[in-house]
Design a protein around this motif. Structure first.
Motif, mmCIF file in Angstrom:
data_model
loop_
_atom_site.group_PDB
_atom_site.id
_atom_site.type_symbol
_atom_site.label_atom_id
_atom_site.label_comp_id
_atom_site.label_asym_id
_atom_site.label_seq_id
_atom_site.Cartn_x
_atom_site.Cartn_y
_atom_site.Cartn_z
ATOM 1 N N ARG A 94 0.820 -1.199 0.000
ATOM 2 C CA ARG A 94 0.000 0.000 0.000
ATOM 3 C C ARG A 94 0.858 1.255 0.000
ATOM 4 N N SER A 136 -7.953 -0.519 -4.810
ATOM 5 C CA SER A 136 -8.125 0.780 -4.155
ATOM 6 C C SER A 136 -9.342 0.711 -3.237
ATOM 7 N N MET A 176 -3.801 2.662 -7.800
ATOM 8 C CA MET A 176 -3.881 2.879 -6.359
ATOM 9 C C MET A 176 -3.486 4.309 -6.004
ATOM 10 N N GLU A 179 -6.150 6.849 -7.061
ATOM 11 C CA GLU A 179 -7.319 6.851 -6.187
ATOM 12 C C GLU A 179 -7.041 7.614 -4.901
ATOM 13 N N ASN A 180 -5.873 7.404 -4.311
ATOM 14 C CA ASN A 180 -5.542 8.094 -3.061
ATOM 15 C C ASN A 180 -5.237 9.566 -3.282
#
Length: 365
Positions: A94, A136, A176, A179-180
């Motif tokens: 992550r 995500s 990922m 998305e963050n």
């Protein structure tokens, strides 16, 4: 002389009987002019009931809907309810390393009151026990899991999900990060860390390429900061206890010291202490960073001495050397703060633009 035969016209009953016999003979006798498959098709067509226009339109719509549904599923646009146990949350490293407990409490309260409004994204894995990996939505997944643990409610046993092809989204790491970046901004350290990890796992040939690809829409200045923090993770990530708390300015000073060769001294300083806070951790590194921020000219034998180029980055607490050749220095006098600008390219037009930007910053604040 031959005797003439008297011909009588057939009656209506005779005509009906003849037509019935003709139909039976033509229907039961294969047409020699038709191939066997054609004969079968013709007989099947005769056996099919004739549908009215409304029924045919409904059938066509149902076929179109089925095709559209299949396309949506294949493209990852169909929301599915996937059991929590079928999803491996840590299928990927992550990018987010710290989850704020207060943010999680607010998220759980929102889901409990209004439901999960935004589905998570998963990808398929070759594992029958956990056939999906999380792409995500890390916080949303954990919020649903905690709500299920607290309540045991049936509605929290599954989670709304979109099944994606990570490569079609530009790679799993890129999806990922995107998305963050959109929903919960990462710290510079987290950005630098995931760039290094992505390169180490072979997703990109180098950290430099990882930063350029993962943060392609970011400004040049922002990518430069991410590269600085990626250096911090590469050289000190195993020792730092509070790296996410590094302020931008402190992180840039730390990376500049590392580029000047401070790694060994910094590692030695960090290994001797167990800081209880981010402030204490920074304090144990501060003296090393100060020592490596300003480096003296290297003595060389022979030839005319060359002018030492100014060190890019902070020099002490009040002077900042930019890569453009401009130096910014601030201080105070009897009337307040003073900012001095000097160096190549500093002119009236540049100072006016700087003033406009300062006005924007202070009015915004």
């Amino acid at each position: 002389m031959a005797k003439r035969r008297k011909i009588a016209a057939p009656s209506a009953d005779d005509l009906t009987r003849i037509e019935d016999e003709f139909r039976r003979e033509t229907l039961n006798t294969p047409n020699p002019a038709l191939a066997p498959i054609s004969q079968v098709s013709a007989e099947a067509a005769q056996a099919q009931p004739v549908l009215d226009a409304e029924t045919r339109a409904k059938q066509a719509q149902q076929e179109a809907d089925a095709t559209a549904l299949e396309d949506a599923k294949g493209q990852g646009r169909l929301i599915e309810n996937i059991p929590l146990d079928d999803i491996l949350a840590d299928a990927m490293v992550r990018d987010r390393t710290v989850i704020d407990p207060n943010d999680m409490s607010e998220l759980k309260a929102s889901i409990a009151a209004h439901g999960l409004r935004l589905p998570i994204e998963v990808f398929r894995r070759d594992d029958p026990e956990q056939p999906f990996g999380l792409l995500s939505g890390y916080r949303r997944l954990w919020a649903i899991r905690e709500l299920f643990g607290l309540t045991g409610a049936e509605k929290y046993k599954t989670i709304k999900s979109l099944v994606r092809d990570p490569e079609a989204l530009g790679g799993g790491f890129a999806a990922m990060v995107e998305e963050n970046e959109v929903r919960a901004s990462l710290s510079h350290y987290e950005r630098g860390r995931i760039a290094v990890v992505a390169a180490q796992q072979g997703a990109f040939p180098s950290t430099e390429k990882a930063v350029s690809s993962l943060f392609s829409v970011a400004s040049k200045a922002k990518r430069s900061k991410i590269r600085s923090f990626s250096l911090i993770f590469e050289e000190l990530g195993d020792l730092l206890e509070f790296p996410e708390s590094l302020k931008e300015r402190d992180g840039l000073r730390l990376s500049a010291a590392l580029r000047n060769g401070a790694e060994a001294d910094l590692r030695d300083a960090l290994a001797k202490v167990q800081p209880a806070s981010a402030e204490a951790e920074w304090a144990c590194m501060a003296s090393v960073i100060d020592a490596f921020e300003i480096t003296g000219a290297v003595e060389k034998k022979g030839g005319r001495p060359k002018k030492q180029a100014p060190q890019i980055g902070w020099a002490g607490q009040d002077t900042l050397h930019l890569s453009s050749g401009v130096t910014l220095q601030y201080g105070t006098d009897a009337q307040g703060y003073v900012i001095r600008l000097k160096g190549r390219g500093v002119d009236g037009a540049l100072v006016e633009r700087a003033m406009e930007h300062l006005r924007y910053l202070f009015e915004k604040g």
